[in-house]
Every structure is written in structure tokens, then in C-alpha cells.
Design an enzyme around this catalytic site. Structure first.
Site, PDB file in Angstrom:
ATOM      1  N   LYS A 131      13.789  66.385  56.451  1.00  0.00           N
ATOM      2  CA  LYS A 131      13.272  65.705  57.637  1.00  0.00           C
ATOM      3  C   LYS A 131      14.031  66.124  58.901  1.00  0.00           C
ATOM      4  CE  LYS A 131      11.570  61.727  55.043  1.00  0.00           C
ATOM      5  NZ  LYS A 131      11.686  60.292  54.748  1.00  0.00           N
ATOM      6  N   SER A 190       8.855  55.322  53.902  1.00  0.00           N
ATOM      7  CA  SER A 190       9.809  55.729  54.936  1.00  0.00           C
ATOM      8  C   SER A 190       9.222  55.707  56.345  1.00  0.00           C
ATOM      9  CB  SER A 190      10.351  57.136  54.630  1.00  0.00           C
ATOM     10  OG  SER A 190       9.324  58.098  54.674  1.00  0.00           O
TER      11      SER A 190
END
Length: 802
Positions: free
Chosen positions: A723, A680
């Protein structure tokens, strides 16, 4: 056809097939005749000279034997006595005269007539024959002494004959042999040969009887000891009964418990069989203890007892809300489960798996579910379990064997339908003793667990009514087959507002009570709780948060003891350091100034999300790519893919085609001691490289996450909620996310969404437009460029190596 000699010696007489007996010459034998054909043959013989030929059937179960079903060698006998019985049968007593062999046989007048040739062979007297007779006589006397079924005086008197033929037939008739072995002796016509065969048989039988006698001697001594123990135990029981104690036998009580336990048919049969064995064992023997323990376990596990469930959805929802704040999806799933239980009479048990970081309330949620459904709650921690026998138990052949933890927990629950929590299911391991996760496949499969087999009990046990709940921090270490059997429900980390609300509703009250304080003694302001969350904890859950609140309460409790019960303390941000010391964590806040080669990424860990700065620097060199920061294989590959993308887009980025030949690139991801991995960070690495090469600063108010492909496509990632919470804590308000993650916005709290500006992108070009301080300047059309070098082409001269 018969020859003349056989015709002269043979005679025609009635024949009677007999079952399960071989009659020898010189032998008196009674038997009952019942078959119609046999009765006719007997009557025919009685009318004549009372002689009849007896031959044994091959198979005693054949009622109407044919010529092929009867042995050809038999005995000619004289009927000594006959008596007709009331039921039509005839009881006869016959005496064997001589051997005979059937030459032909025919069915006449409803019974067999046979042409029989008498066989008489006499042994010539000789010293060898005399020695053989003496040897056989001595062996037979020894055999009779050892045999308990023969009368010694009678047998010895019968065997004291000089005629070898008569001696051999007398002994053969009294030996305990099978029908086939006796028929074999009957068919040996030579007396000397017959005596040798009998001598061999006697030696073998004497050896068997000697072994039997030795065994019986040992058994008798053991029996005497057992009888003595039995006598003393019975005497003790009688004394206890006289004193008014233990009127019912212990075995009667066990039998009653087995009858009323509600066991399955298989288990009941096994328990009854074990009880019978136990009754015959000496009470003090080791085997008796093993058998009794087994029975106790069979009776201890719940076979029919069930807890009455709460089916009132409103009441269940109220209980769940009382115990936990938020977690709406989990609560909704539990209420759906209760609704199905209300509509379906006997549904299968559910198997859920709560996955989330530590401290988010997975274990306490299981206890809350048990309270909401009215069921018993049991918990089994699987962390560090590496033995398959922990799940299925040990076989009873092992000393100290016990059932597995599954049945031990069922015994503890006492009902067939508890809420059964399997904690830390991803932390199991395996070794030479087996794989416990493989044993769990049967436990957690609704199609199999109704007949779960524990090695110790060795009977099927029904686990289909159990509500299994597994917990895990991550799923990638759980075997795929085991994951497939569970419904995974993810518990994300709490937002700051959720933690604040949890503290106000639950944690402060709990720790205040644990420290013996009252509301008057201590109070927390919202700002103080928020300060604890930001400066003294760094977690997705609330476990450390609760620990810090407890720390404050203990310090106040100490002051209450010194200064009196009337002490009042108000905890605020200003005096928080007096209780907890200097702050432990500072929120990772983005750099204030935009910088070249420095981008902010977002990462997800087992304890929640966090921001991850990525930096790149350029040096003169030969195209070497250096990666540091303890990066995993996947993250290193993402860095190479990002570099390949930048090279393929060099024209659009305003770079020379062969820029990489003159430069070394170093990418570093702080903090260097912490392992990092995953795809990611791909767009963050590409943005960092693009900024370093183009000298355009990256906006520090922008954070990003997404996987990159060689063509510059942005692929979706996981852990989006965690996140975004990390970015919110770091006061970053502009976030770049993959377009395919737009669907995950449903999991993000509204207050977080309102504070953030989210950009959903599909390509790396869009990322650079948002992240860089100013737009990129492509090379002029007339700039030197290889004609066949197109975006996406990562081939070319030179190389990038790590």
C-alpha cells in the site's frame, strides 16, 4: 457301577492311546510306539494273548493323556508283528478285531488298563440291505476311480464282501476323511446305519473329486501351454548365450539390483516376493507386465543415494546474491538452514512456503536455493489438481496404475534429498475423487513424512530429507491444517528502485542474449527503464516488465537483421513509444484540488498495492444508504459501521441529531467493474461520509488505510508495504496508518520511508484532524440535543438500509 450283563460281556485288557489315526475292525495297520506308558502296555499284551485295546486321543499334541483326553469307543486289535528299533521305539503291525467301549479305566504299573465291552451287532439279511450294499459298493468303486491316491484293483477287491459290517469298516478305513469324521463312523455301531452314513459321505466326496478333476484338467492345459512357452524362452536364452548375448539371467540382474538398491527392510521383502512371483509367471501374460512395472518403480525411486550438500555459507550467500536482488529475509532464512545443517548431523527437512504476488521470483528463488545448497531441483505444479491419487498414486488393481507425482518427481530427482518445489499450492481444488490438499498433510509434516505411503508402491518411503518449498499468491485459500505445517515467508512487491536494479543486473542481459544482440547493438538508459515500469506495466513483480524489455529487444533485432550487425540503438524515454507504442498505464495520481466527499484510500491486491478513491454524495430522502462499486460483504459492513460512527458523533461533527432522516447517502468506489472487499477501507469510508455531511473538503495529498470500529477505534491492516508503494507511485506523501502497524516499518525500504510522512493513529478523531482541510466545528452547548444520546450510541429512531 457296571450291571451284570456288562460284567459278563466285558474284559480287562491293556489300553494304548493312539494319535492322529482311527483303527477300524478288519484293518491291518502299522504304527510306531514310543511313549514309555504305551511301550509297557504293548509288552503286557505281548506276554498275554496279544490282544490290546486302541483308542484315539482327542488332541494329538498331549503327550501324557488322561482318561478324559481319550475317546471311549475304540478297537480291540491283535498284535500281528512287533519289532524293537535301535532308538527304543517299537514298530508294530495290528489287525482290528471288533469295536469296544471303555467301561472303566485305571493306571496300573505305569500304563492304562481298561475294562472294555466288545460291541458286535450283525445286520439281518434283507432285500433293502442287499440294495444298500450294492449301492455303497458302486459308489466306492466310482470314488476309487476318481481318487488318485487309492489303487483301483486292490480297493475294489477289498470291497467285494457280502458282510455289511465288514464292508462298511473296510470302506471307512480307506476314505480320506478327518480324524473326527472317522471316529464318528467308528462310534456308529449298527452296520445298516453306518452304510447309510458312508453312502452320504461317498456322494459328497465324489462331487468334490469331480470338480477337482475338471479344475485339474483346465490347469493341466494351461500348464502345458506355459511349459511350451517356458521351453521356447529357455531355448531363446540358450541361443542368445551361444551368440554371446545376455549371459546373465534377467531375474539375476533384478535380484542384484534389489540387493544393492538400499531399500528399507519392508520394501526389500516386498520386492523379493514380487520377483519370485514374476519368475513363475508366463513372460507374455498381462500379470507379468504389471509385476515387472511394479519392480521397475521400486528400483527406480532413490532409496539411499544423496547429493552432497554445499555447507560453505559464504559460497551459498554469493550464489543467492548472484541470482536475486533484495529478498534479504529469504536469503537470511536459507543461510540459517545451511548453518543448522552444518551443526546437526541428521536434521529433518525444512518446509517453507513463499507467499507473494506473481512475478516476484518465487519459483526462480527455489532453483537458486537448490544451486546454493548443491541439491537437485524438481518442481511440481499443483494448479488445478483435484485428484488425491495425483499425490498418493493409484492402487495396482487398476489398469495403467502409476505412483503419485511425489514419487515420480523423486525418481526424476534421483536423490533422497532434492529441493522439491510445490508450485501454486493454493490453487488445488477437490471433487468426488478426493482432496489432494489433505493428502499433502502427510507429505509436508516432518513428523510423518519419513513413512510416506504411496498407494502404488504400498511400502513406506522416507521423505524427511527432502527440502520442500511451496509457493502461493495468497494464503486464505490454503487449508488451515496445511498452513500449520509450513513456515510462511512473504515476498512483497518490488519498489521502483528495486525493479530498476533487477533490470540492470539481470533482465536486460538475459533478454539481450535471448534476442541475439550485443551490448553494442542495444542499451537502455535508467530513465527508459523507469518509464517502462511506470507507463507500460502495473504489477508487483517483474514478469511483464521483462516481457516489455524483450519486446524492445526483438524490434531492435529486426532492425539489426535489416541494417547490419553494426547498428547501435540507445533506448531512452523519448523513443520508447517507437518500440512499445502508446503508454498503457497512467499512474493514478490524486486529484489536485481538495474536494468534499472524496477521500483517497489504499488497497492491496494479488498483483500489489494501489490507491482507491472513495466518493460520497447526499440527496434528499429518508435515510437510505446506497453502496455501489461491486463491494464485497465485508466492505459493505465497513460502510455501515462508518455510517453508524458518524451518526454517533453527530454532535462533534456539528450535525443535527436527526440529520439522517432527511437525507439519502450514496457511496461509490470506482472502478465499478472490479470486485473489492476487506475491512481496511473503514476509515476512508468514514472520512468520506464526514466530509460530505460537514461540507469540509478532504486533503487530496493524504491517503489512508485502516479498519474502523463503532467506537471509532482504528484497527491494524495487512499488506502495508504494498500500500505504501502504491501511494509513493501516486506521488502521495502523507499517509494515515493504524498505530498497531508501526511495527511493520521494518519491512519498508529506507528510501520510501524518507519520502513519506507517516501518521500512526488510534482513533477516528485523529484521522479527521489530519485528513480534513480545516478543523471540525462541534454544535454549540445550547443547541438542541437529546440528553441521553452519547457518542458510540447507534440506537435511535429511523433506519439506514441498503
Amino acid at each position: 457301577m457296571l450291571n451284570n450283563q456288562e460284567k459278563a460281556e466285558s474284559r480287562k485288557m491293556p489300553m494304548l492311546p493312539i494319535r492322529d489315526v482311527v483303527i477300524f475292525p478288519h484293518m491291518m495297520t502299522p504304527f510306531v510306539v514310543g511313549r514309555e506308558s504305551s511301550v509297557r502296555a504293548l509288552e503286557e499284551a505281548l506276554v498275554g494273548d496279544k490282544r490290546i485295546f486302541l483308542a484315539t486321543q482327542h488332541d494329538a499334541s498331549v503327550d501324557e493323556p488322561g482318561p478324559n483326553d481319550i475317546y471311549q469307543v475304540g478297537t480291540i486289535v491283535t498284535i500281528v508283528q512287533s519289532l524293537k528299533l535301535p532308538d527304543g521305539n517299537i514298530k508294530v503291525l495290528v489287525e482290528g478285531v471288533e469295536r469296544g467301549k471303555v467301561l472303566s479305566m485305571s493306571d496300573e504299573d505305569g500304563f492304562f488298563r481298561a475294562v472294555v465291552r466288545p460291541i458286535q451287532i450283525k445286520a439281518e439279511p434283507s432285500p433293502a440291505l442287499e440294495a444298500l450294499v450294492n449301492r455303497v459298493t458302486a459308489l466306492f468303486e466310482q470314488y476309487v476311480k476318481l481318487s488318485q491316491s487309492l489303487n483301483y484293483e486292490t480297493m475294489v477287491a477289498a470291497a467285494r464282501v457280502d458282510d455289511a459290517a465288514k464292508l462298511s469298516d473296510t470302506i471307512a478305513a480307506n476314505l480320506q476323511l478327518s480324524m473326527e469324521e472317522k471316529q464318528e463312523l467308528l462310534e456308529i455301531f449298527d452296520p445298516t446305519e453306518r452304510l447309510n452314513r458312508i453312502a452320504d459321505i461317498l456322494e459328497l466326496e465324489i462331487e468334490k473329486l469331480t470338480v477337482d478333476r475338471n479344475i485339474q484338467g483346465r490347469v493341466k492345459r494351461q500348464m502345458e501351454r506355459a511349459q511350451k512357452e517356458y521351453y521356447l524362452n529357455e531355448k531363446m536364452k540358450a541361443i542368445q548365450k551361444e551368440l554371446g548375448r545376455g549371459e546373465k539371467s534377467e531375474f539375476d540382474e533384478l535380484k542384484k539390483k534389489i540387493e544393492t538398491a538400499g531399500m528399507s527392510k519392508e520394501a526389500k521383502e516386498k520386492a523379493s516376493q514380487e520377483l519370485k512371483r514374476l519368475e513363475m509367471m508366463p513372460p507374455m501374460s498381462a500379470e507379468s507386465t504389471v509385476s515387472r512395472n511394479y519392480l521397475d518403480w521400486l528400483l527406480a525411486v532413490p532409496w539411499k543415494k544423496k547429493t552432497k550438500e554445499i555447507k560453505d555459507l559464504d559460497k551459498a550467500e554469493k550464489i543467492l546474491s548472484e541470482d536475486h536482488y533484495g529478498l534479504e529475509k529469504i536469503k537470511e532464512r536459507i543461510l540459517e538452514f545451511l548453518a543448522v545443517r552444518r551443526l546437526v548431523k541428521d536434521p529433518k527437512g525444512s518446509i517453507l512456503c513463499f507467499v507473494g504476488p506473481p512475478g516476484v521470483g518465487k519459483t526462480s528463488l527455489g532453483m537458486s536455493i537448490a544451486r546454493a545448497t548443491g541439491r537437485k531441483f524438481v518442481r511440481l505444479s499443483l494448479g488445478g489438481v483435484r485428484d488425491e491419487a495425483e499425490i498418493r498414486g493409484h492402487r495396482r488393481t487398476y489398469i495403467g496404475a502409476l505412483p503419485g507425482q511425489i514419487l515420480q518427481m523423486m525418481k526424476k530427482a534421483g536423490t533422497r534429498n532434492p529441493v522439491f518445489m510445490l508450485d501454486e499450492v493454493e490453487k488445488m481444488s477437490m471433487d468426488f475423487r478426493g482432496d489432494p490438499s489433505a493428502a499433502l498433510l502427510e507429505v509436508l509434516d516432518p513428523e510423518q513424512n519419513f513413512m510416506f505411503m504411496d498407494h502404488y508402491l504400498d511400502v513406506e518411503y522416507d521423505l524427511s530429507q527432502v527440502f520442500f518449498i511451496c509457493t502461493a499468491n495468497v494464503t486464505h485459500t490454503i487449508p488451515a491444517a496445511l498452513q500449520d505445517r509450513m513456515e510462511v515467508l512473504r515476498l512483497s512487491g518490488y519498489t521502483e528502485l528495486e525493479k530498476l536494479e533487477i533490470a540492470k543486473r539481470f533482465l536486460v542481459k538475459k533478454q539481450r542474449k535471448a534476442a541475439g544482440l550485443t551490448e553494442k547493438n542495444i542499451s537502455f538508459s535508467d530513465e527508459a527503464l523507469a518509464a517502462i515500469i511506470r507507463s507500460y506495466t502495473r504489477e508487483a513483480g517483474v514478469r511483464n516488465f521483462e516481457r516489455e524489455i524483450a519486446n524492445v529487444c526483438r524490434k531492435v533485432a529486426r532492425r539489426v537483421v535489416k541494417e547490419g550487425r553494426d547498428l547501435e540503438v540507445s533506448v531512452a524515454p523519448g523513443n520508447l513509444a517507437d518500440f512499445l507504442g502508446v503508454i498503457k498505464f497512467r499512474d493514478t495520481v490524486a486529484e489536485k484540488n481538495n474536494e468534499v466527499g472524496l477521500a483517497v484510500g489504499l488497497a492491496w491486491t494479488e498483483v500489489g498495492g494501489q490507491i482507491l478513491t472513495t466518493e460520497a454524495t447526499l440527496m434528499d430522502g429518508k435515510g437510505r444508504l446506497t453502496l455501489t462499486g461491486k463491494l464485497g460483504d465485508v466492505m459493505q459492513e465497513s460502510a455501515r459501521a462508518a455510517m453508524s460512527y458518524v451518526r454517533s458523533r453527530s454532535h462533534m461533527l456539528g450535525l443535527d441529531r436527526d440529520f439522517y432522516r432527511r437525507l439519502d447517502v450514496h457511496i461509490h468506489v470506482p472502478e465499478g467493474a472490479i470486485p473489492k472487499d476487506g475491512p481496511s477501507a473503514g476509515i476512508t469510508l468514514a472520512t468520506t461520509l464526514a466530509s460530505a455531511l460537514t461540507k469540509i473538503p478532504v486533503r487530496q495529498d493524504v491517503a489512508m488505510t485502516g479498519e474502523i470500529t463503532l467506537r471509532g477505534k482504528v484497527l491494524p491492516i495487512g499488506g502495508m508495504k504494498e500500500k505504501l508503494l502504491a501511494a509513493h507511485r501516486a506521488e502521495i506523501r502523507t499517509i494515515i496508518l493504524p498505530k498497531d502497524n508501526e511495527k511493520d516499518l521494518a519491512d519498508i525500504p529506507d528510501n520510501i520511508q524518507q519520502d513519506l510522512k507517516l501518521h500512526f493513529v488510534e482513533t477516528m478523531d485523529e484521522v479527521l484532524q489530519i485528513a480534513l482541510e480545516r478543523p471540525l466545528t462541534p454544535l454549540a452547548p445550547n443547541a438542541p440535543l437529546v440528553a441521553d444520546f452519547q457518542p458510540g450510541d447507534v440506537s435511535g429512531q429511523g433506519s439506514l438500509t441498503q
